[in-house]
Motif scaffolding. Structure first.
Motif, short mmCIF file in Angstrom:
data_model
loop_
_atom_site.label_atom_id
_atom_site.label_comp_id
_atom_site.label_asym_id
_atom_site.label_seq_id
_atom_site.Cartn_x
_atom_site.Cartn_y
_atom_site.Cartn_z
N LEU A 40 -6.08 8.08 -5.90
CA LEU A 40 -6.27 6.90 -5.06
C LEU A 40 -7.59 6.91 -4.30
CD1 LEU A 40 -2.63 6.74 -3.64
CD2 LEU A 40 -3.59 5.32 -5.47
N VAL A 59 -2.54 10.10 2.42
CA VAL A 59 -1.32 9.95 1.61
C VAL A 59 -0.10 10.30 2.44
CG1 VAL A 59 -0.04 10.87 -0.37
CG2 VAL A 59 -2.46 10.31 -0.60
N ASN A 106 0.83 -1.21 0.00
CA ASN A 106 0.00 0.00 0.00
C ASN A 106 0.86 1.26 0.00
OD1 ASN A 106 -2.44 -1.31 -0.09
ND2 ASN A 106 -2.68 -1.37 2.12
N VAL A 123 1.21 4.24 -2.93
CA VAL A 123 1.08 5.68 -2.65
C VAL A 123 2.34 6.41 -3.11
CG1 VAL A 123 0.87 7.40 -0.82
CG2 VAL A 123 -0.56 5.35 -0.77
N GLN A 162 0.72 7.53 4.88
CA GLN A 162 1.34 6.36 4.24
C GLN A 162 2.80 6.64 3.91
OE1 GLN A 162 0.49 3.32 3.53
NE2 GLN A 162 -1.74 3.17 3.65
N ALA A 199 -2.27 12.97 -5.82
CA ALA A 199 -2.15 11.53 -5.56
C ALA A 199 -3.37 11.03 -4.80
CB ALA A 199 -0.88 11.24 -4.77
N ALA A 200 -3.84 11.83 -3.86
CA ALA A 200 -5.03 11.45 -3.08
C ALA A 200 -6.25 11.34 -3.99
CB ALA A 200 -5.28 12.46 -1.97
#
Length: 266
Positions: free
Chosen positions: A30, A37, A9, A13, A40, A26-27
């Motif tokens: 995903l 994010v 995971n 990310v 992670q 990116a968020a």
């Protein structure tokens, strides 16, 4: 690091954040929050013992350590995708492996598979003798036909009802000897041996058509022989709890190719 401990995971990310150089974008990709994010990435940094991103006046930048491993991470995810596609390829396979009693195949299933392949000429079939409960995993089965009281712990549909009929030589009187088979070993009554015993219901129907006696068999199995006049049939007085079931474990049952054949047979 052991393969079972790979932070998949976190690496996913990292890949998204590195492509966008933005936790927010990116968020969005995903479908999580920017805070998730960030969490992670921090967890991955703690696990790996390196810094992966730095904030600069120009925005987010990858560190040299992150850039050094990024190509391999992306290659790994591409291989994962190829693996998943290979696993899913079985759903679109043109080969069906089916376990089925021989007499049921000859009397009922065979003609219907021929009609299905007539509409889908690319299809191929592998038939496995299914007089008993063949193991799905061991035999690599897609579907099985079983003579049972229900699907048990499998998914399934009934092929016709559990009705039984008595088949006799055409034009015969009711006073002809009984023919037994494993599904009805004592048709004249418990402990009374029949004049003839055969291996399955299909052979019992053939024996009745040859004038060797009468047999109590599944109505579904006798349809073709009755329609051609090979035997005469009358309702059986004795009820039966069993019937023919088309079954498969849930993963196979959900496959697109299996659903197509189930729909054609039901």
């Amino acid at each position: 690091m052991k393969r079972t401990h790979l932070p998949l995971n976190g690496l996913r990310v990292l890949d998204a954040a590195a492509r966008h150089l933005s936790f927010t974008r990116a968020a969005d990709e995903l479908a999580v929050t920017p805070a998730a994010v960030g969490q992670q990435i921090r967890a991955l940094e703690d696990l790996l013992g390196v810094v992966l991103f730095r904030r600069t006046p120009k925005g987010l930048e990858l560190t040299d350590e992150a850039a050094a491993g990024l190509d391999a991470v992306r290659e790994g995810f591409l291989r994962f995708e190829e693996g998943v596609q290979a696993i899913q390829a079985g759903q679109s396979s043109h080969v069906y492996t089916i376990a089925c009693p021989r007499d049921f195949f000859a009397a009922w299933l065979g003609p219907r598979l021929a009609a299905f392949r007539g509409e889908n000429p690319q299809m191929r079939f592998v038939l496995v003798a299914g007089e008993s409960e063949v193991d799905f995993t061991e035999a690599n089965l897609d579907l099985a036909v079983r003579w049972s009281e229900g699907p048990g712990d499998l998914e399934g549909i009934a092929l016709g009802g559990p009705d039984m009929v008595v088949v006799s030589p055409p034009g015969s009187s009711g006073d002809v000897p009984w023919i037994g088979w494993p599904g009805d070993p004592f048709p004249a009554g418990e402990g009374q041996d029949p004049a003839m015993s055969v291996a399955d219901a299909g052979t019992a129907i053939s024996a009745a058509g040859s004038g060797l006696g009468r047999a109590r068999v599944p109505a579904l199995l006798a349809e073709a022989a009755t329609a051609t006049g090979a035997v005469s049939a009358s309702p059986a007085e004795r009820a039966c709890r069993k019937g023919y079931w088309l079954v498969a474990p849930l993963p196979q049952w959900r496959q697109k190719k299996v659903r197509a054949l189930v729909a054609a047979l039901s």
